[in-house]
Motif scaffolding. Structure first.
Motif, PDB file in Angstrom:
ATOM      1  N   LEU A 170       0.844  -1.189   0.000  1.00  0.00           N
ATOM      2  CA  LEU A 170       0.000   0.000   0.000  1.00  0.00           C
ATOM      3  C   LEU A 170       0.882   1.243   0.000  1.00  0.00           C
ATOM      4  CD1 LEU A 170      -2.712  -0.957   2.660  1.00  0.00           C
ATOM      5  CD2 LEU A 170      -2.759  -1.307   0.179  1.00  0.00           C
ATOM      6  N   VAL A 171       0.498   2.224  -0.781  1.00  0.00           N
ATOM      7  CA  VAL A 171       1.226   3.485  -0.850  1.00  0.00           C
ATOM      8  C   VAL A 171       0.208   4.615  -0.704  1.00  0.00           C
ATOM      9  CG1 VAL A 171       2.812   4.927  -2.182  1.00  0.00           C
ATOM     10  CG2 VAL A 171       2.849   2.436  -2.472  1.00  0.00           C
ATOM     11  N   PHE A 172       0.484   5.551   0.183  1.00  0.00           N
ATOM     12  CA  PHE A 172      -0.435   6.680   0.327  1.00  0.00           C
ATOM     13  C   PHE A 172       0.305   7.891   0.875  1.00  0.00           C
ATOM     14  CE2 PHE A 172      -0.782   4.192   4.257  1.00  0.00           C
ATOM     15  CZ  PHE A 172      -0.644   5.153   5.245  1.00  0.00           C
ATOM     16  N   PHE A 173      -0.369   9.037   0.771  1.00  0.00           N
ATOM     17  CA  PHE A 173       0.163  10.288   1.305  1.00  0.00           C
ATOM     18  C   PHE A 173      -0.504  10.584   2.644  1.00  0.00           C
ATOM     19  CE2 PHE A 173       0.527  11.788  -3.360  1.00  0.00           C
ATOM     20  CZ  PHE A 173       1.763  11.191  -3.487  1.00  0.00           C
ATOM     21  N   GLU A 174       0.234  11.226   3.538  1.00  0.00           N
ATOM     22  CA  GLU A 174      -0.348  11.643   4.807  1.00  0.00           C
ATOM     23  C   GLU A 174       0.373  12.895   5.307  1.00  0.00           C
ATOM     24  OE1 GLU A 174      -2.626  12.293   6.640  1.00  0.00           O
ATOM     25  OE2 GLU A 174      -3.179  10.367   7.549  1.00  0.00           O
ATOM     26  N   ARG A 175      -0.341  13.719   6.005  1.00  0.00           N
ATOM     27  CA  ARG A 175       0.278  14.874   6.643  1.00  0.00           C
ATOM     28  C   ARG A 175       1.001  14.404   7.895  1.00  0.00           C
ATOM     29  NH1 ARG A 175      -1.057  19.166   3.944  1.00  0.00           N
ATOM     30  NH2 ARG A 175      -3.048  19.294   2.822  1.00  0.00           N
ATOM     31  N   ALA A 176       2.183  14.937   8.124  1.00  0.00           N
ATOM     32  CA  ALA A 176       2.991  14.486   9.256  1.00  0.00           C
ATOM     33  C   ALA A 176       2.254  14.649  10.581  1.00  0.00           C
ATOM     34  CB  ALA A 176       4.313  15.253   9.280  1.00  0.00           C
ATOM     35  N   SER A 177       1.428  15.685  10.685  1.00  0.00           N
ATOM     36  CA  SER A 177       0.705  15.934  11.931  1.00  0.00           C
ATOM     37  C   SER A 177      -0.321  14.850  12.242  1.00  0.00           C
ATOM     38  CB  SER A 177       0.007  17.292  11.863  1.00  0.00           C
ATOM     39  OG  SER A 177      -0.903  17.337  10.774  1.00  0.00           O
ATOM     40  N   ARG A 178      -0.733  14.085  11.229  1.00  0.00           N
ATOM     41  CA  ARG A 178      -1.715  13.012  11.449  1.00  0.00           C
ATOM     42  C   ARG A 178      -1.081  11.626  11.364  1.00  0.00           C
ATOM     43  NH1 ARG A 178      -5.204  16.555   8.167  1.00  0.00           N
ATOM     44  NH2 ARG A 178      -4.753  15.355   6.293  1.00  0.00           N
ATOM     45  N   LEU A 179       0.227  11.566  11.201  1.00  0.00           N
ATOM     46  CA  LEU A 179       0.894  10.295  10.935  1.00  0.00           C
ATOM     47  C   LEU A 179       0.770   9.318  12.097  1.00  0.00           C
ATOM     48  CD1 LEU A 179       2.580   8.610   9.012  1.00  0.00           C
ATOM     49  CD2 LEU A 179       4.625   9.754   9.892  1.00  0.00           C
ATOM     50  N   GLU A 180       0.970   9.774  13.320  1.00  0.00           N
ATOM     51  CA  GLU A 180       0.909   8.883  14.476  1.00  0.00           C
ATOM     52  C   GLU A 180      -0.449   8.188  14.556  1.00  0.00           C
ATOM     53  OE1 GLU A 180       3.182   8.059  16.615  1.00  0.00           O
ATOM     54  OE2 GLU A 180       4.714   9.607  16.705  1.00  0.00           O
ATOM     55  N   ALA A 181      -1.521   8.962  14.424  1.00  0.00           N
ATOM     56  CA  ALA A 181      -2.872   8.394  14.498  1.00  0.00           C
ATOM     57  C   ALA A 181      -3.118   7.418  13.352  1.00  0.00           C
ATOM     58  CB  ALA A 181      -3.915   9.511  14.478  1.00  0.00           C
ATOM     59  N   THR A 182      -2.610   7.741  12.175  1.00  0.00           N
ATOM     60  CA  THR A 182      -2.801   6.863  11.021  1.00  0.00           C
ATOM     61  C   THR A 182      -2.074   5.542  11.209  1.00  0.00           C
ATOM     62  OG1 THR A 182      -3.131   8.719   9.510  1.00  0.00           O
ATOM     63  CG2 THR A 182      -2.438   6.636   8.531  1.00  0.00           C
ATOM     64  N   LEU A 183      -0.875   5.574  11.768  1.00  0.00           N
ATOM     65  CA  LEU A 183      -0.143   4.339  12.032  1.00  0.00           C
ATOM     66  C   LEU A 183      -0.881   3.467  13.049  1.00  0.00           C
ATOM     67  CD1 LEU A 183       3.524   5.675  12.159  1.00  0.00           C
ATOM     68  CD2 LEU A 183       2.453   4.364  10.320  1.00  0.00           C
ATOM     69  N   ASP A 184      -1.527   4.100  14.019  1.00  0.00           N
ATOM     70  CA  ASP A 184      -2.326   3.332  14.977  1.00  0.00           C
ATOM     71  C   ASP A 184      -3.485   2.630  14.274  1.00  0.00           C
ATOM     72  OD1 ASP A 184      -0.706   4.097  17.075  1.00  0.00           O
ATOM     73  OD2 ASP A 184      -1.984   5.781  17.671  1.00  0.00           O
ATOM     74  N   GLU A 185      -4.145   3.327  13.372  1.00  0.00           N
ATOM     75  CA  GLU A 185      -5.258   2.733  12.626  1.00  0.00           C
ATOM     76  C   GLU A 185      -4.756   1.610  11.710  1.00  0.00           C
ATOM     77  OE1 GLU A 185      -8.193   3.208  13.322  1.00  0.00           O
ATOM     78  OE2 GLU A 185      -8.191   5.112  14.390  1.00  0.00           O
ATOM     79  N   LEU A 186      -3.587   1.806  11.120  1.00  0.00           N
ATOM     80  CA  LEU A 186      -3.003   0.757  10.284  1.00  0.00           C
ATOM     81  C   LEU A 186      -2.782  -0.514  11.092  1.00  0.00           C
ATOM     82  CD1 LEU A 186      -0.286   2.552   8.126  1.00  0.00           C
ATOM     83  CD2 LEU A 186      -2.095   1.075   7.241  1.00  0.00           C
TER      84      LEU A 186
END
Length: 288
Positions: free
Chosen positions: A161-177
């Motif tokens: 999977l490849v996607f873009f994310e804003r650094a400010s939301r990265l921590e939360a996105t990794l948790d969801e992943l």
């Protein structure tokens, strides 16, 4: 009458290093009458640095693209030539332009790509993660539930999977992943092609480096999960259910979050197992 058939060029521009602008791309940008730019100031600086002064800049971004389509088609029908660029990289890949390209195709206008830099491809080239097959998700949703459901769709597929994310939301996105996909190898690519280019590696579910100081936007790559080796043991399924269960979560929520993290189990079987051994509505609950 126009002296030549109308044409829309779709031109890739550098994602960082200006040396990545191809000679052909520079020639096209110098030859057209109009450059359609996501950010006219940024594109204007790029043209100035390349010594290009001929074309007129016309904004085309997310919130005005639909209104611009008729105007651009009219310019093309009058015999003017146009080039579409995004702020950086390849247009349409999470950037505006899709509506215009589709409208040009329907109107019989020739659309010609000038390929070049692309952040997803650039990150794949140097990440060391499986380069194909892969799915590009663009910018992922902001809301937690929408993000988790998106990731869960790919949990059973052997793809990167490849996607873009804003650094400010990265921590939360990794948790969801981690919740949706379980243990996976992840590469975070930042400042691609620039002086401070960096590739950070981590494993979902394990300790990870501090990411709070990252700035801007990053490209995230997630490796495929381990190939399934038969059905997940029942006790392991129960453990996952208890991990994802929250006070406000119903049986359906727990099943949906458990499904991508186990193999060999269907929704019905998971639902019945949840009622028996997790929620405690069956005789087997006392044995767990």
């Amino acid at each position: 009458m126009p002296s030549q058939p109308p044409i829309l060029w779709v031109v890739a521009t550098p994602i960082g290093n200006l040396g990545d602008l191809s000679h052909r791309a520079a020639e096209v940008l110098a030859s057209v009458d109009v450059v359609l730019a996501e950010d006219t100031r940024r594109t204007g600086r790029l043209l100035d640095m390349c010594g290009i002064s001929g074309p007129r800049l016309l904004s085309l971004f997310e919130h005005n693209e639909q209104a611009r389509v008729a105007q651009v088609l009219s310019l093309l029908e009058q015999g003017q030539t146009a080039a579409l660029v995004s702020s950086a990289g390849t247009p349409l890949l999470s950037d505006p332009g899709y509506m215009l390209v589709r409208a040009c195709r329907k109107a019989g206008v020739r659309v010609s790509p000038v390929p070049g830099p692309s952040a997803p491809a650039t990150a794949l080239m140097a990440s060391g993660l499986p380069p194909y097959p892969y799915a590009f998700l663009g910018f992922v949703p902001r809301k937690s539930g929408e993000k988790r459901r998106l990731f869960a769709q790919y949990a059973r597929l052997q793809i990167t999977l490849v996607f873009f994310e804003r650094a400010s939301r990265l921590e939360a996105t990794l948790d969801e992943l981690g919740t949706a996909l379980g243990e996976r190898e992840v590469c975070i690519a930042r400042e691609l092609t620039k002086k401070h280019e960096e590739f950070l590696f981590l494993t979902l579910g394990s300790d990870r480096p501090a990411l709070s100081e990252l700035l801007g936007e990053v490209t995230v790559l997630v490796a495929p999960g381990a190939r399934e080796q038969g059905a997940t043991r029942q006790e392991d399924v129960v453990r996952v259910m208890r991990e994802v269960r929250t006070p406000e979560a119903g049986a359906r929520d727990v099943v949906e979050q458990t499904l991508p993290r186990v193999s060999g189990w269907g929704k019905k079987a998971l639902y019945e197992l949840f009622l028996r051994q997790v929620q405690g509505k069956g005789p087997e609950a006392e044995e767990s």
